[in-house]
Design a protein around this motif. Structure first.
Motif, PDB file in Angstrom:
ATOM      1  N   MET A  96       0.813  -1.215   0.000  1.00 48.08           N
ATOM      2  CA  MET A  96       0.000   0.000   0.000  1.00 48.08           C
ATOM      3  C   MET A  96       0.850   1.270   0.000  1.00 48.08           C
ATOM      4  SD  MET A  96      -1.537   2.684   1.771  1.00 48.08           S
ATOM      5  CE  MET A  96      -1.739   2.436   3.520  1.00 48.08           C
ATOM      6  N   LEU A  97       1.749   1.411   0.959  1.00 50.07           N
ATOM      7  CA  LEU A  97       2.533   2.644   1.059  1.00 50.07           C
ATOM      8  C   LEU A  97       3.455   2.865  -0.149  1.00 50.07           C
ATOM      9  CD1 LEU A  97       3.370   2.556   4.883  1.00 50.07           C
ATOM     10  CD2 LEU A  97       1.724   4.032   3.719  1.00 50.07           C
ATOM     11  N   PRO A  98       4.191   1.849  -0.615  1.00 44.98           N
ATOM     12  CA  PRO A  98       5.020   2.059  -1.810  1.00 44.98           C
ATOM     13  C   PRO A  98       4.205   2.445  -3.045  1.00 44.98           C
ATOM     14  CG  PRO A  98       5.740   0.086  -0.654  1.00 44.98           C
ATOM     15  CD  PRO A  98       4.458   0.522  -0.014  1.00 44.98           C
ATOM     16  N   SER A  99       3.025   1.826  -3.228  1.00 39.73           N
ATOM     17  CA  SER A  99       2.223   2.140  -4.415  1.00 39.73           C
ATOM     18  C   SER A  99       1.715   3.577  -4.380  1.00 39.73           C
ATOM     19  CB  SER A  99       1.041   1.164  -4.518  1.00 39.73           C
ATOM     20  OG  SER A  99       0.132   1.338  -3.444  1.00 39.73           O
ATOM     21  N   VAL A 100       1.375   4.074  -3.191  1.00 36.61           N
ATOM     22  CA  VAL A 100       0.933   5.464  -3.057  1.00 36.61           C
ATOM     23  C   VAL A 100       2.074   6.420  -3.411  1.00 36.61           C
ATOM     24  CG1 VAL A 100       0.216   7.220  -1.401  1.00 36.61           C
ATOM     25  CG2 VAL A 100      -0.867   4.977  -1.376  1.00 36.61           C
ATOM     26  N   LEU A 101       3.271   6.132  -2.934  1.00 38.38           N
ATOM     27  CA  LEU A 101       4.425   6.976  -3.237  1.00 38.38           C
ATOM     28  C   LEU A 101       4.760   6.947  -4.726  1.00 38.38           C
ATOM     29  CD1 LEU A 101       6.777   6.103  -0.233  1.00 38.38           C
ATOM     30  CD2 LEU A 101       5.458   8.201  -0.564  1.00 38.38           C
ATOM     31  N   TYR A 102       4.729   5.758  -5.317  1.00 39.10           N
ATOM     32  CA  TYR A 102       5.069   5.613  -6.736  1.00 39.10           C
ATOM     33  C   TYR A 102       4.084   6.369  -7.625  1.00 39.10           C
ATOM     34  CZ  TYR A 102       5.649   3.359 -11.289  1.00 39.10           C
ATOM     35  OH  TYR A 102       5.822   3.120 -12.633  1.00 39.10           O
ATOM     36  N   SER A 103       2.786   6.192  -7.362  1.00 36.33           N
ATOM     37  CA  SER A 103       1.790   6.873  -8.180  1.00 36.33           C
ATOM     38  C   SER A 103       1.872   8.386  -8.007  1.00 36.33           C
ATOM     39  CB  SER A 103       0.381   6.377  -7.830  1.00 36.33           C
ATOM     40  OG  SER A 103       0.087   6.610  -6.464  1.00 36.33           O
ATOM     41  N   GLY A 104       2.139   8.833  -6.789  1.00 37.49           N
ATOM     42  CA  GLY A 104       2.304  10.266  -6.562  1.00 37.49           C
ATOM     43  C   GLY A 104       3.495  10.824  -7.316  1.00 37.49           C
ATOM     44  N   ALA A 105       4.578  10.070  -7.367  1.00 41.61           N
ATOM     45  CA  ALA A 105       5.771  10.512  -8.093  1.00 41.61           C
ATOM     46  C   ALA A 105       5.499  10.606  -9.591  1.00 41.61           C
ATOM     47  CB  ALA A 105       6.926   9.553  -7.824  1.00 41.61           C
ATOM     48  N   ILE A 106       4.777   9.617 -10.141  1.00 40.54           N
ATOM     49  CA  ILE A 106       4.435   9.646 -11.566  1.00 40.54           C
ATOM     50  C   ILE A 106       3.583  10.872 -11.888  1.00 40.54           C
ATOM     51  CG2 ILE A 106       3.043   8.519 -13.344  1.00 40.54           C
ATOM     52  CD1 ILE A 106       3.926   5.863 -12.303  1.00 40.54           C
ATOM     53  N   ALA A 107       2.578  11.115 -11.047  1.00 40.69           N
ATOM     54  CA  ALA A 107       1.683  12.252 -11.285  1.00 40.69           C
ATOM     55  C   ALA A 107       2.444  13.572 -11.222  1.00 40.69           C
ATOM     56  CB  ALA A 107       0.555  12.238 -10.265  1.00 40.69           C
ATOM     57  N   PHE A 108       3.276  13.726 -10.223  1.00 40.50           N
ATOM     58  CA  PHE A 108       3.997  14.988 -10.036  1.00 40.50           C
ATOM     59  C   PHE A 108       4.961  15.232 -11.194  1.00 40.50           C
ATOM     60  CE2 PHE A 108       6.729  18.044  -7.797  1.00 40.50           C
ATOM     61  CZ  PHE A 108       5.765  18.834  -7.187  1.00 40.50           C
ATOM     62  N   ASN A 109       5.646  14.184 -11.626  1.00 40.31           N
ATOM     63  CA  ASN A 109       6.578  14.327 -12.744  1.00 40.31           C
ATOM     64  C   ASN A 109       5.831  14.650 -14.039  1.00 40.31           C
ATOM     65  OD1 ASN A 109       9.258  14.053 -14.014  1.00 40.31           O
ATOM     66  ND2 ASN A 109       8.346  12.262 -15.005  1.00 40.31           N
ATOM     67  N   GLY A 110       4.684  14.000 -14.244  1.00 49.13           N
ATOM     68  CA  GLY A 110       3.917  14.257 -15.453  1.00 49.13           C
ATOM     69  C   GLY A 110       3.327  15.655 -15.503  1.00 49.13           C
ATOM     70  N   LEU A 111       2.928  16.176 -14.342  1.00 45.91           N
ATOM     71  CA  LEU A 111       2.306  17.495 -14.305  1.00 45.91           C
ATOM     72  C   LEU A 111       3.320  18.631 -14.408  1.00 45.91           C
ATOM     73  CD1 LEU A 111      -0.335  16.815 -11.513  1.00 45.91           C
ATOM     74  CD2 LEU A 111      -0.840  17.328 -13.905  1.00 45.91           C
ATOM     75  N   PHE A 112       4.504  18.442 -13.825  1.00 45.54           N
ATOM     76  CA  PHE A 112       5.496  19.518 -13.788  1.00 45.54           C
ATOM     77  C   PHE A 112       6.726  19.239 -14.647  1.00 45.54           C
ATOM     78  CE2 PHE A 112       3.224  20.437  -9.756  1.00 45.54           C
ATOM     79  CZ  PHE A 112       2.919  21.763  -9.999  1.00 45.54           C
ATOM     80  N   HIS A 113       6.745  18.050 -15.307  1.00 42.26           N
ATOM     81  CA  HIS A 113       7.848  17.705 -16.212  1.00 42.26           C
ATOM     82  C   HIS A 113       9.204  17.886 -15.516  1.00 42.26           C
ATOM     83  CE1 HIS A 113       4.696  17.774 -19.241  1.00 42.26           C
ATOM     84  NE2 HIS A 113       4.406  19.017 -18.915  1.00 42.26           N
ATOM     85  N   VAL A 114       9.315  17.333 -14.334  1.00 44.93           N
ATOM     86  CA  VAL A 114      10.521  17.504 -13.513  1.00 44.93           C
ATOM     87  C   VAL A 114      11.745  16.946 -14.217  1.00 44.93           C
ATOM     88  CG1 VAL A 114      11.611  16.917 -11.316  1.00 44.93           C
ATOM     89  CG2 VAL A 114       9.166  17.458 -11.392  1.00 44.93           C
ATOM     90  N   SER A 115      11.621  15.745 -14.791  1.00 48.26           N
ATOM     91  CA  SER A 115      12.784  15.123 -15.425  1.00 48.26           C
ATOM     92  C   SER A 115      13.285  15.941 -16.612  1.00 48.26           C
ATOM     93  CB  SER A 115      12.441  13.698 -15.876  1.00 48.26           C
ATOM     94  OG  SER A 115      11.338  13.699 -16.767  1.00 48.26           O
ATOM     95  N   GLU A 116      12.351  16.554 -17.372  1.00 53.51           N
ATOM     96  CA  GLU A 116      12.752  17.359 -18.530  1.00 53.51           C
ATOM     97  C   GLU A 116      13.324  18.707 -18.094  1.00 53.51           C
ATOM     98  OE1 GLU A 116       9.373  17.749 -21.054  1.00 53.51           O
ATOM     99  OE2 GLU A 116       8.935  15.596 -21.038  1.00 53.51           O
ATOM    100  N   THR A 117      12.705  19.305 -17.083  1.00 54.16           N
ATOM    101  CA  THR A 117      13.148  20.643 -16.638  1.00 54.16           C
ATOM    102  C   THR A 117      14.560  20.608 -16.075  1.00 54.16           C
ATOM    103  OG1 THR A 117      10.862  21.269 -16.126  1.00 54.16           O
ATOM    104  CG2 THR A 117      12.616  22.580 -15.113  1.00 54.16           C
ATOM    105  N   PHE A 118      14.845  19.591 -15.277  1.00 55.10           N
ATOM    106  CA  PHE A 118      16.151  19.523 -14.621  1.00 55.10           C
ATOM    107  C   PHE A 118      17.106  18.553 -15.310  1.00 55.10           C
ATOM    108  CE2 PHE A 118      13.167  20.877 -11.291  1.00 55.10           C
ATOM    109  CZ  PHE A 118      13.814  22.014 -10.836  1.00 55.10           C
ATOM    110  N   HIS A 119      16.668  18.011 -16.477  1.00 59.66           N
ATOM    111  CA  HIS A 119      17.503  17.106 -17.273  1.00 59.66           C
ATOM    112  C   HIS A 119      18.009  15.924 -16.440  1.00 59.66           C
ATOM    113  CE1 HIS A 119      17.388  20.206 -20.354  1.00 59.66           C
ATOM    114  NE2 HIS A 119      17.817  21.100 -19.465  1.00 59.66           N
ATOM    115  N   ILE A 120      17.054  15.306 -15.756  1.00 58.38           N
ATOM    116  CA  ILE A 120      17.347  14.130 -14.931  1.00 58.38           C
ATOM    117  C   ILE A 120      16.657  12.932 -15.563  1.00 58.38           C
ATOM    118  CG2 ILE A 120      17.246  13.158 -12.597  1.00 58.38           C
ATOM    119  CD1 ILE A 120      16.698  15.971 -11.551  1.00 58.38           C
ATOM    120  N   GLY A 121      17.285  11.772 -15.490  1.00 58.51           N
ATOM    121  CA  GLY A 121      16.685  10.563 -16.022  1.00 58.51           C
ATOM    122  C   GLY A 121      15.373  10.234 -15.323  1.00 58.51           C
ATOM    123  N   TYR A 122      14.464   9.538 -16.036  1.00 60.23           N
ATOM    124  CA  TYR A 122      13.141   9.226 -15.473  1.00 60.23           C
ATOM    125  C   TYR A 122      13.260   8.412 -14.194  1.00 60.23           C
ATOM    126  CZ  TYR A 122       8.288   7.627 -15.317  1.00 60.23           C
ATOM    127  OH  TYR A 122       7.001   7.359 -14.920  1.00 60.23           O
TER     128      TYR A 122
END
Length: 532
Positions: free
Chosen positions: A133-159
């Motif tokens: 339960m806890l890992p899945s909540v963290l993982y899905s939150g990370a996917i959503a946040f990255n998709g909404l703010f394009h963190v990996s593209e903005t800071f040129h960090i690998g997915y």
């Protein structure tokens, strides 16, 4: 990364945190009752908001929209069919819990069976939270946040590296929130976020339809109904993500377990000031389940018409939000999604420490004849929350390697822990002479057999049908043991209620209305409705 979106996100997130702090600033969190149960003084709106938004996390935002995009609306069954399960729990199970005055659901199993069963189930709960339960909540939150703010593209960090960073960011904030605020802070923030979600649930589909119709909502709506009609169908076939028949087999059992036994859910209702407020709160959460498809399913449906192909289908929801929403609303939706991840994570952490402290640590200290103060219990609980948090953050990124899709993976793994516990609860309630040994054998048999069916042997059956089949077999096994080794005296529940047990007088009227609306939504999204 748009600065307006970021400022909007930060403003709403800080506002929710401030409201939670303001409402809990005078709460006594130096006792286990205050930390774990908000001093058992929650009203129905807070209970309803806590139940609804503890259940609705970034897991649903990401997973359900992904399944609508890749399959059809059959995934809507998870949320809609839970309404029936919630009402059953409200009518039959919650009065039993409140009558016993329990703190955790394993407490009732101890009363019904023995202390060994309570410890066994407590450990199963803890393992479920830490590895699933806890890992899945963290993982899905990370996917959503990255998709909404394009963190990996903005800071040129690998997915992969981005997911790790965001998982630890969400986990760290969530742990701090829980340690400092307790259950009351979680419940207040859930209520505020629930209100915000309803507003977003109206705005996002409207903007997405306008985007689809090139500026016309009506044109977008016409396109939605005229093409890809197979995606509109909520009556899943044998090869769909959620075959319709599973609603009446394993899904019913999973939902009954979730709303009637899952500690981090039940704990919200146990914190109510009386039975009537608890039942009203559950009904309010049911209303939320009816409205939630606007954010959990409809965006994925519209995305079918917008994107012919996505490399990572788990990013359907953040992709459509970033494409159709103005920056201000993008930040607002991001704050809701981020809050959803936080509140579910916080509730899971709080319940993990509740189970550990009250069911394992405190009994161990008593057995060792060592005195332990309330302050020591609270301090140990917070340390345990930190340990659980770090462990979950280390596991979360590896969910990316799940083969059968994120949401299906989550539900399949939860079967290891959910239905086995619900099975022994139901048998214990209905069979007054069922012995404790039957519960232990039943739990072990169910978990081991289900593991074999999912990991080593291909049964050819949907995992929900497997759960239902094992439920029947385990019940028969327990009945056989009960016939051979019955309890010497029949079980009688002890009254130890700490709140008023007068039920809500209008509950049956509301239950009927809610079930009718549930059925009508299924009919709407079916070959009898718009999926002709």
């Amino acid at each position: 990364m748009n600065i307006v979106s970021l400022l909007s996100f930060l403003s709403f997130t800080i506002a929710v945190a401030f409201i939670s702090w303001y409402k809990t600033r005078r709460e006594n969190l130096q006792t286990s009752t205050g930390l774990f149960f908000a001093n058992r003084n929650l009203g129905f709106l807070v209970v309803g908001g806590a139940l609804f938004f503890t259940n609705i996390s970034a897991v649903q935002f990401i997973g359900e929209n992904e399944l609508v995009y890749t399959n059809n609306m059959s995934v809507i069954a998870w949320g809609l069919s839970s309404i029936f399960a919630m009402l059953v729990v409200s009518e039959f199970i919650m009065p039993v819990y409140l009558r016993s005055g329990i703190s955790t659901t394993p407490d009732f199993l101890e009363e019904r069976y023995d202390t060994g069963t309570k410890r066994f189930v407590s450990i199963i709960f803890l393992v479920s939270y830490v590895v699933n339960m806890l890992p899945s909540v963290l993982y899905s939150g990370a996917i959503a946040f990255n998709g909404l703010f394009h963190v990996s593209e903005t800071f040129h960090i690998g997915y992969w590296e981005t997911i790790w960073i965001l998982v630890w960011l969400i986990g760290g904030i969530g742990c701090l929130y829980t340690v400092l605020g307790g259950l009351k802070a979680v419940a207040i923030s859930d209520t505020v976020l629930g209100i915000g979600m309803f507003a977003g649930g109206i705005l996002l589909p409207w903007l997405a339809l306008r985007y689809l119709g090139h500026g016309s909502v009506k044109a977008g709506f016409d396109m939605l109904l005229s093409a890809h009609r197979e995606h509109l169908n909520a009556i899943g076939g044998p090869h769909d993500a959620v075959p319709f028949g599973t609603i009446f087999t394993g899904m019913l059992l999973v939902n009954l377990y979730y709303w009637g036994t899952e500690q981090y859910i039940v704990q919200q209702a146990l914190a109510s000031r009386n039975l009537a407020e608890s039942q009203k709160g559950i009904a309010a959460a049911c209303v939320g389940k009816i409205i939630s498809p606007l954010l959990l399913n409809i965006p994925g449906l519209i995305a079918v018409h917008l994107y012919a192909h996505l490399h990572n289908t788990a990013e359907v929801f953040p992709q459509i939000v970033s494409d159709v929403c103005p920056p201000l609303l993008t930040g607002y939706i991001a704050a809701i999604t981020f809050g959803a991840a936080l509140t579910t994570f916080n509730a899971g952490l709080n319940s993990s420490s509740t189970l550990f402290i009250l069911n394992l640590y405190k009994p161990f200290k008593t057995w060792k004849q060592q005195a332990v103060t309330e302050r020591q219990l609270v301090r140990t609980a917070k340390r345990f929350e930190l340990l659980v948090c770090v462990t979950a953050m280390c596991i979360a990124p590896f969910i990316a390697f799940a083969k059968q899709g994120f949401y299906t993976y989550l539900q399949m793994v939860s079967g290891f822990f959910s239905v086995p516990i619900f099975t022994i609860l139901v048998v214990g309630l209905l069979h007054k002479r069922m012995p404790a040994i039957a519960a232990k054998v039943g739990l072990t048999f169910f978990i081991v057999t289900y593991a074999i069916s999912q990991l080593w042997i291909d049964t050819g059956l949907h995992f929900l049908h497997v759960l239902a089949l094992l439920f029947v077999i385990t019940v028969l096994l327990m009945l056989a043991i009960g016939a051979r080794f019955p309890r010497e005296t029949p079980f009688e529940q002890q009254w130890n209620n700490v709140v008023d047990l007068q039920p809500w007088k209008n509950r049956h009227l509301w239950s009927g209305a809610l079930i009718l609306v549930m059925v009508l939504i299924f009919v709407l999204f079916s070959p009898l409705g718009i999926a002709k």
